[in-house]
Every structure is written in structure tokens, then in C-alpha cells.
Design an enzyme around this catalytic site. Structure first.
Site, PDB file in Angstrom:
ATOM      1  N   GLU A  85       0.841  -1.192   0.000  1.00  0.00           N
ATOM      2  CA  GLU A  85       0.000   0.000   0.000  1.00  0.00           C
ATOM      3  C   GLU A  85       0.880   1.247   0.000  1.00  0.00           C
ATOM      4  O   GLU A  85       1.916   1.304   0.673  1.00  0.00           O
ATOM      5  CB  GLU A  85      -0.853  -0.054   1.269  1.00  0.00           C
ATOM      6  CG  GLU A  85      -1.684   1.148   1.583  1.00  0.00           C
ATOM      7  CD  GLU A  85      -2.360   1.017   2.935  1.00  0.00           C
ATOM      8  OE1 GLU A  85      -3.103   1.953   3.299  1.00  0.00           O
ATOM      9  OE2 GLU A  85      -2.152  -0.001   3.651  1.00  0.00           O
ATOM     10  N   TRP A  86       0.487   2.253  -0.772  1.00  0.00           N
ATOM     11  CA  TRP A  86       1.242   3.511  -0.823  1.00  0.00           C
ATOM     12  C   TRP A  86       0.885   4.383   0.365  1.00  0.00           C
ATOM     13  O   TRP A  86      -0.284   4.524   0.729  1.00  0.00           O
ATOM     14  CB  TRP A  86       0.937   4.260  -2.115  1.00  0.00           C
ATOM     15  CG  TRP A  86       1.650   5.579  -2.224  1.00  0.00           C
ATOM     16  CD1 TRP A  86       1.155   6.813  -1.950  1.00  0.00           C
ATOM     17  CD2 TRP A  86       3.014   5.775  -2.605  1.00  0.00           C
ATOM     18  NE1 TRP A  86       2.109   7.773  -2.139  1.00  0.00           N
ATOM     19  CE2 TRP A  86       3.272   7.166  -2.542  1.00  0.00           C
ATOM     20  CE3 TRP A  86       4.045   4.913  -2.999  1.00  0.00           C
ATOM     21  CZ2 TRP A  86       4.515   7.711  -2.861  1.00  0.00           C
ATOM     22  CZ3 TRP A  86       5.276   5.456  -3.312  1.00  0.00           C
ATOM     23  CH2 TRP A  86       5.498   6.842  -3.246  1.00  0.00           C
ATOM     24  N   ILE A  87       1.886   4.987   1.001  1.00  0.00           N
ATOM     25  CA  ILE A  87       1.675   5.909   2.110  1.00  0.00           C
ATOM     26  C   ILE A  87       1.896   7.326   1.611  1.00  0.00           C
ATOM     27  O   ILE A  87       2.966   7.643   1.089  1.00  0.00           O
ATOM     28  CB  ILE A  87       2.642   5.624   3.265  1.00  0.00           C
ATOM     29  CG1 ILE A  87       2.491   4.178   3.753  1.00  0.00           C
ATOM     30  CG2 ILE A  87       2.399   6.593   4.421  1.00  0.00           C
ATOM     31  CD1 ILE A  87       3.583   3.754   4.726  1.00  0.00           C
ATOM     32  N   ASP A 192      13.585  -2.502  14.357  1.00  0.00           N
ATOM     33  CA  ASP A 192      14.542  -1.636  13.647  1.00  0.00           C
ATOM     34  C   ASP A 192      13.973  -0.220  13.619  1.00  0.00           C
ATOM     35  O   ASP A 192      13.892   0.418  12.571  1.00  0.00           O
ATOM     36  CB  ASP A 192      14.776  -2.162  12.234  1.00  0.00           C
ATOM     37  CG  ASP A 192      15.955  -1.479  11.535  1.00  0.00           C
ATOM     38  OD1 ASP A 192      16.742  -0.790  12.223  1.00  0.00           O
ATOM     39  OD2 ASP A 192      16.093  -1.630  10.307  1.00  0.00           O
TER      40      ASP A 192
END
Length: 300
Positions: A85-87, A192
Site C-alpha cells: 500500500e502507498w503511504i 529496527d
């Protein structure tokens, strides 16, 4: 042109264009323009075995327990990469840091019987460096014996640490339990969590109320596993990017054990050693200073 992109990841997506974007030091990253909106692609021509399988599993478990945090959906996965999914990135809001502190505390409240892998895999990665994720109930063994000591050995072999680092580790080994702090149940950690792996932008349709549509916190690029929760806080402080309001909100929501700030450098050893292996520079010297710092301290 998309001919250079992995066919198994983009076939059928009707990609109109692929634009390179910032995506870290290990993988190549692209914004894919499609009729249904933008998507994010990351891939590596010759990745470490199961590197993207581990990342996908991490994203999926974080997404399942995210609370108010955004975690991108894994849309496609292969040995060579992921489509996510694009943020839509954007500026922080006045409550972004305090929200993140509370939201991360909620994530860390998710527990498990043993430290180690989220899905039974014996090996995971910090960056592209393999780490031991076999399950155990013994946190000092998991952290120091299985993680710090092998990374020290690799850094010495690579010429990034002097041999006396091994001597310092041997001196610290009997005190590993003390230095790791009071026992806590295994928590679900990002693994991380430096500032570059916390994105700020618009909330997805299911992630937050409309009044929090901007300044929303997202987690990306995890090395998720079951661990002591302070390793995420240590990574957050290693390179900066998180305000004091964030830690205050975290501590209010899920109070930290006494002395947690004194343990931050201890829990920064693995990322420092991994950075020494991957990038060289002054990271090995920084890890050596941490070992020297704790070796000088009197035992409790």
C-alpha cells in the site's frame, strides 16, 4: 518503462509508470502509478534468503496488532520483493509524537511465551545481516549470547572491531542478566525502529478518525520479533527523530522499569554492530565505546 521490474510483482497491476523513490540501502524502491492509485514496490536483484518473507511476516503481524498505528498492507510478495500500500507522506501534527508514544506502548503490550521469531523461522535479519531467532525464555541469552556476541565476532573478522572487543564481551557475559534489566515478558517489537522507519502522513481509510487524517504515524521496514521492549526505545534514541513528548507518553501509557535510560546504550549494541558490518565508518568504534562503558561500570 517497467521492463526491469520483477514480472511476478507487477503483472496484472496495469502499471502506467514506475518512479524511483527513497527506499533504504538494501532494496530498490519505486512508486507504481496504476489506474487504482499509487503503489509501493521494493525489490532486490539478489536478496538474502527469505529476506522479503521475513519483512512481509513482520508487516502482517504489526498490522494485526497496530492499534492506532498505520502499517502498510502487503499486496504482493515474492522472493525478490514486495508490493505494498502507498503511504502519502505529510507533516506532523501537534500530537504526532505523543500519539506515537501511546501507540507504540500499545503494540509492546502484545506478549508471547517466548522471545524469538514471530512465525517459527530460526533466522531473521537486521538490515541484511542474519540473526538468530530461535525461541527461548531466557532474554539475556537471546540478546547477548546469541546476538551481541556473534555480531562482535563478525565485526572483528571484517576488520571493523579490534580483537579486544571479544575480551570485553567475555568480561560482560557474567553480568548480561543484570545489564539487560528487570525481567519482562516478550513484547512484539518493530525491531529496527529508527526515525526513517516511522513515516508520518495521511491515515488510511481504516486507520484513524477524520480529525487525525494528517500527522498519522506509520511503521515500515520492520525486523519484527518477540523481544524486550526497550530495544525499540534504544533504536529510537540512537539516531534521534523522536521528541521527549513521545517517551513521556509511552511511559505514562506503559510505565518503564527503573533505569531504562541507563540501558539504552546497552541495547544499541546490535544496530551499531550491524551498521559497522554494512557501512563501516565509525560504527565499530561506537560499539567498542559501549562495551568499554559497561565494562567500566561496577557490578550492581
Amino acid at each position: 518503462m517497467t521492463d526491469h521490474l520483477p514480472a511476478e510483482l507487477i503483472d496484472g497491476l496495469r502499471v502506467r509508470a514506475a518512479h524511483p523513490v527513497t527506499g533504504g540501502d538494501i532494496a530498490r524502491a519505486y512508486r507504481l502509478d496504476t489506474p487504482d492509485g499509487p503503489l509501493f514496490l521494493k525489490y532486490a536483484p539478489d536478496p538474502a534468503p527469505d529476506l522479503f518473507t521475513r519483512e512481509a511476516a513482520g508487516l502482517q503481524i504489526l498490522r494485526a496488532h497496530r492499534g492506532g498505528l498505520g502499517v502498510p498492507e502487503v499486496l504482493r510478495q515474492s522472493d525478490s520483493g514486495l508490493v505494498l500500500e502507498w503511504i502519502s507522506a505529510g507533516p506532523p501534527g501537534p500530537a504526532t509524537d505523543t500519539d506515537f508514544g501511546r501507540e507504540l506502548a500499545g503494540l509492546h503490550a502484545v506478549t508471547h511465551p517466548t522471545f524469538g521469531a514471530i512465525d517459527g523461522a530460526p533466522t531473521g535479519y537486521l538490515g541484511s545481516v542474519p540473526i538468530d531467532l530461535r525461541p527461548t525464555e531466557d532474554w539475556p541469552e537471546f540478546f547477548f549470547t546469541r546476538r551481541v556476541v556473534p555480531l562482535i565476532g563478525r565485526a572483528i573478522a571484517a576488520g571493523e572491531l579490534p580483537g579486544r572487543a571479544r575480551t570485553l564481551a567475555e568480561r560482560l557475559a557474567p553480568r548480561a542478566g543484570e545489564l539487560c534489566g528487570p525481567p519482562e515478558p516478550p513484547a512484539l517489537v518493530h525491531g529496527d525502529l529508527w526515525a526513517g522507519n516511522r513515516m508520518i502522513g495521511r491515515a488510511g481509510a481504516q486507520d484513524a478518525p477524520a480529525d487525525r487524517a494528517t500527522g498519522h504515524n506509520w511503521l515500515i521496514d520492520p525486523a519484527a520479533h518477540w523481544a524486550h521492549r526497550e530495544i525499540d526505545l534504544a533504536m529510537m534514541t540512537l539516531f534521534g527523530g523522536f521528541g521527549e513528548d513521545c517517551f513521556a507518553a509511552y511511559d505514562e501509557a506503559f510505565p518503564l522499569s527503573a533505569g531504562w535510560r541507563d540501558r539504552l546504550r546497552w541495547y544499541q549494541l546490535p544496530p551499531l554492530l550491524v551498521h559497522a558490518l554494512l557501512f563501516g565508518g565509525g560504527y565499530g568504534a561506537a560499539a567498542l565505546r559501549v562495551l568499554e562503558h559497561y565494562a567500566r561500570r561496577p557490578a550492581a
